[in-house]
Scaffold this motif. Structure first.
Motif, PDB file in Angstrom:
ATOM      1  N   ARG A 188       0.844  -1.209   0.000  1.00  0.00           N
ATOM      2  CA  ARG A 188       0.000   0.000   0.000  1.00  0.00           C
ATOM      3  C   ARG A 188       0.874   1.252   0.000  1.00  0.00           C
ATOM      4  NH1 ARG A 188      -1.210   3.834   3.365  1.00  0.00           N
ATOM      5  NH2 ARG A 188      -0.074   2.857   5.071  1.00  0.00           N
ATOM      6  N   ARG A 191       2.315   2.046  -3.131  1.00  0.00           N
ATOM      7  CA  ARG A 191       1.266   2.392  -4.092  1.00  0.00           C
ATOM      8  C   ARG A 191       1.244   1.448  -5.301  1.00  0.00           C
ATOM      9  NH1 ARG A 191       1.134   9.057  -3.895  1.00  0.00           N
ATOM     10  NH2 ARG A 191       1.721   9.232  -1.706  1.00  0.00           N
ATOM     11  N   THR A 193      -0.225  -0.756  -7.925  1.00  0.00           N
ATOM     12  CA  THR A 193      -1.535  -0.673  -8.586  1.00  0.00           C
ATOM     13  C   THR A 193      -2.021  -2.019  -9.128  1.00  0.00           C
ATOM     14  OG1 THR A 193      -0.434  -0.047 -10.651  1.00  0.00           O
ATOM     15  CG2 THR A 193      -1.195   1.740  -9.229  1.00  0.00           C
ATOM     16  N   GLN A 194      -1.191  -3.049  -9.048  1.00  0.00           N
ATOM     17  CA  GLN A 194      -1.618  -4.382  -9.481  1.00  0.00           C
ATOM     18  C   GLN A 194      -2.421  -5.035  -8.357  1.00  0.00           C
ATOM     19  OE1 GLN A 194       1.956  -6.576 -10.501  1.00  0.00           O
ATOM     20  NE2 GLN A 194       2.959  -4.712 -11.184  1.00  0.00           N
ATOM     21  N   SER A 195      -3.468  -5.749  -8.705  1.00  0.00           N
ATOM     22  CA  SER A 195      -4.252  -6.431  -7.684  1.00  0.00           C
ATOM     23  C   SER A 195      -3.475  -7.617  -7.127  1.00  0.00           C
ATOM     24  CB  SER A 195      -5.587  -6.908  -8.254  1.00  0.00           C
ATOM     25  OG  SER A 195      -5.375  -7.885  -9.262  1.00  0.00           O
ATOM     26  N   THR A 208      -9.252 -10.190  -2.852  1.00  0.00           N
ATOM     27  CA  THR A 208      -8.508  -9.570  -3.941  1.00  0.00           C
ATOM     28  C   THR A 208      -8.564  -8.067  -3.726  1.00  0.00           C
ATOM     29  OG1 THR A 208      -9.052 -11.358  -5.488  1.00  0.00           O
ATOM     30  CG2 THR A 208      -8.308  -9.270  -6.434  1.00  0.00           C
ATOM     31  N   VAL A 210      -6.441  -4.078  -4.368  1.00  0.00           N
ATOM     32  CA  VAL A 210      -5.434  -3.258  -5.044  1.00  0.00           C
ATOM     33  C   VAL A 210      -4.768  -2.416  -3.955  1.00  0.00           C
ATOM     34  CG1 VAL A 210      -4.977  -1.468  -6.745  1.00  0.00           C
ATOM     35  CG2 VAL A 210      -6.740  -3.203  -7.192  1.00  0.00           C
ATOM     36  N   GLN A 213      -5.192   1.320  -3.582  1.00  0.00           N
ATOM     37  CA  GLN A 213      -6.531   1.824  -3.297  1.00  0.00           C
ATOM     38  C   GLN A 213      -6.909   1.692  -1.825  1.00  0.00           C
ATOM     39  OE1 GLN A 213      -9.166  -0.268  -5.963  1.00  0.00           O
ATOM     40  NE2 GLN A 213      -8.311   0.703  -7.793  1.00  0.00           N
TER      41      GLN A 213
END
Length: 306
Positions: A188, A191, A193-195, A208, A210, A213
């Protein structure tokens, strides 16, 4: 400080700066260390970091820089200094995380430096990277102490290798929940961005998410609501107990991250139940499922401390 101490401080800083300018790093460090003992400021911290970097004392430079890390965000020059120190220590992830705190317009050049340093490390230290990565991928092979050591060592992995290992770690059902959460929270902060898929506390499947986010636990609505409700008991049980319980709550909810709403269904009854358990009082009315979840979180927390 007294006027005499202020004068002594200014004299030591000037002496340290002059020695640094003359590349006399030993005398510079002696003077600046003494000044830092008198007063710790971002400016002196940064000067000490520069001297330590120039003297090749990279680990110590990192320790100093981390004490005032936020101050290194102030200018492009200090941001470059921090990233340079981190890369000398092969702290690729630390450097990336720091860069993500900077304005987007300042990131590209520094991130390019990290990518180049990672490529160089792969070329010159492939065996070391492979060993660290293997230990990270098989994190649950070790005991709790070994797991913590392997997690710290994994900070020296390039991002791509860390991501591969993180995917194994997040799906490892034999790991402690807090170890999985620690890795997820690192993703996190980076950052990503891949799940990613993650085994959660209930063991009943995978989440699951990201990472980019996700919010930090401190910014999550459920966490804030529980802390606020807990603080409302301060007059009843005293600030010392509330402080201790707040620390306990943070660890318990970190274990449940990132889906706190599953374990804390209703804030008031959750906190009332926690208070009652802590004081040995009769339990309030509360959903059975919620009480069971809190007991599970407490058991997980106690296991970490064993």
């Amino acid at each position: 400080m007294t006027p005499e101490e202020e004068e002594r401080f200014a004299s030591l800083v000037a002496k340290g700066q002059a020695a640094f300018d003359e590349h006399s790093y030993g005398p510079a460090l002696d003077a600046l260390d003494e000044a830092y003992d008198l007063k710790q400021t971002p400016a002196i911290n940064q000067l000490l970091t520069r001297v330590l970097l120039a003297d090749g004392q990279y680990k110590t430079a990192q320790l100093f820089a981390d004490e005032f890390i936020d101050s290194y965000l102030a200018t492009a020059e200090t941001a470059q200094l921090y990233v340079t120190v981190a890369l000398h220590n092969q702290q690729f992830l630390t450097a990336r995380e720091f860069i993500m705190w900077l304005p987007e317009t300042q990131r590209a050049d520094l991130m390019a430096q990290v990518v180049t340093a990672e490529m160089t490390a792969r070329q010159t230290q492939q065996a070391t990277i492979t060993t660290i990565a293997r230990h990270f991928y098989h994190l649950s092979d070790g005991d709790a102490i070994s797991q913590r050591e392997r997690l710290i060592a994994a900070d020296k992995l390039p991002l791509d290798e860390y991501l591969v290992g993180a995917r194994f770690v997040l799906l490892d059902p034999f790991l402690t929940a807090i170890s999985r959460v620690s890795v997820l929270d690192r993703l996190r902060r980076l950052r990503v961005t891949q799940s990613v898929d993650m085994v959660w506390l209930d063991g009943g499947g995978t989440l699951t998410v990201v990472p980019a986010q996700l919010e930090s636990i401190e910014n999550m609505v459920q966490y804030q609501a529980i802390v606020t409700e807990l603080q409302s008991y301060e007059r009843t049980v005293g600030p010392a107990m509330i402080h201790g319980l707040a620390e306990q709550v943070r660890l318990m909810l970190m274990i449940a991250y990132p889906v706190l709403e599953r374990v804390a269904i209703e804030t008031k009854s959750w906190v009332a139940g926690l208070i009652a358990e802590s004081l040995g009082n009769p339990m309030p009315e509360e959903a059975v499922e919620q009480r069971e979840w809190r007991a599970k979180l407490q058991a997980e927390m106690l296991a970490l401390m064993a």
